[in-house]
Design a protein around this motif. Structure first.
Motif, PDB file in Angstrom:
ATOM      1  N   ASN A  53       0.765  -1.424   0.039  1.00  0.00           N
ATOM      2  CA  ASN A  53       0.058   0.111   0.052  1.00  0.00           C
ATOM      3  C   ASN A  53       1.036   1.235  -0.046  1.00  0.00           C
ATOM      4  O   ASN A  53       0.465   2.435   0.426  1.00  0.00           O
ATOM      5  N   TYR A  69       1.761   3.487   8.946  1.00  0.00           N
ATOM      6  CA  TYR A  69       0.632   2.598   9.246  1.00  0.00           C
ATOM      7  C   TYR A  69      -0.202   2.694   8.097  1.00  0.00           C
ATOM      8  O   TYR A  69      -1.442   3.461   8.059  1.00  0.00           O
ATOM      9  N   ASN A  70      -0.085   2.054   6.956  1.00  0.00           N
ATOM     10  CA  ASN A  70      -0.594   2.142   5.788  1.00  0.00           C
ATOM     11  C   ASN A  70      -1.738   1.109   5.394  1.00  0.00           C
ATOM     12  O   ASN A  70      -1.482   0.332   4.492  1.00  0.00           O
ATOM     13  N   LEU A  71      -2.721   0.981   6.459  1.00  0.00           N
ATOM     14  CA  LEU A  71      -3.781   0.171   5.990  1.00  0.00           C
ATOM     15  C   LEU A  71      -4.588   0.511   4.589  1.00  0.00           C
ATOM     16  O   LEU A  71      -4.806  -0.313   3.831  1.00  0.00           O
ATOM     17  N   GLY A  72      -4.554   1.724   4.311  1.00  0.00           N
ATOM     18  CA  GLY A  72      -4.991   2.206   3.091  1.00  0.00           C
ATOM     19  C   GLY A  72      -3.805   2.656   2.235  1.00  0.00           C
ATOM     20  O   GLY A  72      -2.839   2.834   2.962  1.00  0.00           O
ATOM     21  N   ARG A  73      -3.768   3.037   1.198  1.00  0.00           N
ATOM     22  CA  ARG A  73      -2.790   3.450   0.193  1.00  0.00           C
ATOM     23  C   ARG A  73      -2.293   4.769   0.938  1.00  0.00           C
ATOM     24  O   ARG A  73      -2.919   5.843   1.094  1.00  0.00           O
ATOM     25  N   CYS A  89      -0.844   7.694   9.489  1.00  0.00           N
ATOM     26  CA  CYS A  89      -2.001   6.751   9.746  1.00  0.00           C
ATOM     27  C   CYS A  89      -3.095   6.571   8.832  1.00  0.00           C
ATOM     28  O   CYS A  89      -4.160   7.616   8.731  1.00  0.00           O
ATOM     29  N   ALA A  90      -3.180   5.525   7.969  1.00  0.00           N
ATOM     30  CA  ALA A  90      -4.148   5.696   6.931  1.00  0.00           C
ATOM     31  C   ALA A  90      -4.950   4.418   7.464  1.00  0.00           C
ATOM     32  O   ALA A  90      -5.360   3.516   6.522  1.00  0.00           O
ATOM     33  N   GLY A  91      -5.334   4.506   8.704  1.00  0.00           N
ATOM     34  CA  GLY A  91      -6.623   3.660   9.078  1.00  0.00           C
ATOM     35  C   GLY A  91      -7.167   4.259  10.168  1.00  0.00           C
ATOM     36  O   GLY A  91      -6.866   4.905  11.075  1.00  0.00           O
ATOM     37  N   LEU A 102     -13.597  -1.237  10.203  1.00  0.00           N
ATOM     38  CA  LEU A 102     -12.161  -0.831   9.625  1.00  0.00           C
ATOM     39  C   LEU A 102     -12.647   0.193   8.454  1.00  0.00           C
ATOM     40  O   LEU A 102     -13.370  -0.268   7.584  1.00  0.00           O
ATOM     41  N   ARG A 104     -10.088   2.658   5.688  1.00  0.00           N
ATOM     42  CA  ARG A 104      -8.889   2.713   5.097  1.00  0.00           C
ATOM     43  C   ARG A 104      -8.858   3.787   4.055  1.00  0.00           C
ATOM     44  O   ARG A 104      -8.242   3.479   2.886  1.00  0.00           O
ATOM     45  N   PRO A 123      -5.972   9.975   8.622  1.00  0.00           N
ATOM     46  CA  PRO A 123      -6.582   9.084   7.627  1.00  0.00           C
ATOM     47  C   PRO A 123      -7.476  10.226   6.705  1.00  0.00           C
ATOM     48  O   PRO A 123      -7.967  11.008   7.198  1.00  0.00           O
TER      49      PRO A 123
END
Length: 164
Positions: A53, A69-73, A89-91, A102, A104, A123
Motif C-alpha cells: 500500500n 501505518y498504511n492500511l490504506g494507500r 496513519c491511513a486507518g 475498519l 482505510r 486518515p
C-alpha cells in the motif's frame, strides 16, 4: 494473510540492514508490492506496515523511526519527505456504527512536501505540493499546497518579518 506473515518474517532483513543499504530495502519493499522508484530512501528503523500500500516518487524519503501505518494507500510525490518519528496513519474505525468497522482512507503527500519530526497525518488527509507540516503538528484535514502549518490541530503559520 499470507502476505502479512511473509512481510513479518522478512522485516528483520529490512531492519537489520546497514544504514546506507537503501537499494536493498527498496528491493525488499518492491518484492512485497511497493511501487517505488530507484532513488527512494527508506531508513532501516522506519516501520512500513503494508508495503503493497506504499507508492513513493523520485528522491522521496522515509526517515528514522517513521511509522507508516498504511492500511490504506499512502502515496508520496517526488522529493517528499517523512521525517524521523513522524506518524502516517491511513486507518481508522467508523465510530458512528456499533461494530466500529475498519476504514482505510488513503493519504497523499504531495511532491516536495515535508512532514517534519514527530508530526501526525490522519486518515484521508492530503498534504499539498510543497507544504510543510511542522514538527509535532497534527494534520486531520488537508494541508494546502505551499503552506506551512503548525500545532495541534495544524493551522497555517503566521509569517514574522525579521527587523534589524
Amino acid at each position: 494473510m499470507i502476505r502479512r506473515v511473509m512481510w513479518k518474517v522478512a522485516q528483520p532483513l529490512f531492519r537489520l540492514s546497514p544504514r546506507r543499504c537503501f537499494g536493498w530495502r527498496r528491493f525488499l519493499l518492491r518484492c512485497f508490492g511497493a511501487k517505488i522508484v530507484r532513488s527512494v530512501r527508506a531508513h532501516p528503523s522506519a516501520t512500513i506496515y503494508f508495503p503493497w500500500n506504499l507508492e513513493a516518487g523520485d528522491e522521496s524519503a522515509i526517515g528514522e523511526h517513521a511509522f507508516v501505518y498504511n492500511l490504506g494507500r499512502v502515496t508520496m510525490g517526488g522529493r517528499a519527505t517523512i521525517s524521523h518519528r513522524a506518524n502516517i496513519c491511513a486507518g481508522t474505525h467508523d465510530h458512528t456504527k456499533p461494530d466500529f468497522p475498519l476504514l482505510r482512507p488513503p493519504i497523499t503527500i504531495g511532491p516536495e512536501a515535508w512532514v517534519c519530526a514527530d508530526a501526525f497525518v490522519g486518515p484521508g488527509v492530503t498534504i499539498g505540493e510543497g507544504a510543510i507540516l511542522g514538527a509535532r503538528a497534527v494534520a486531520m484535514k488537508d494541508v494546502n499546497p505551499w503552506t506551512i502549518v503548525v500545532g495541534n490541530p495544524a493551522r497555517e503559520s503566521k509569517r514574522r518579518e525579521i527587523t534589524q
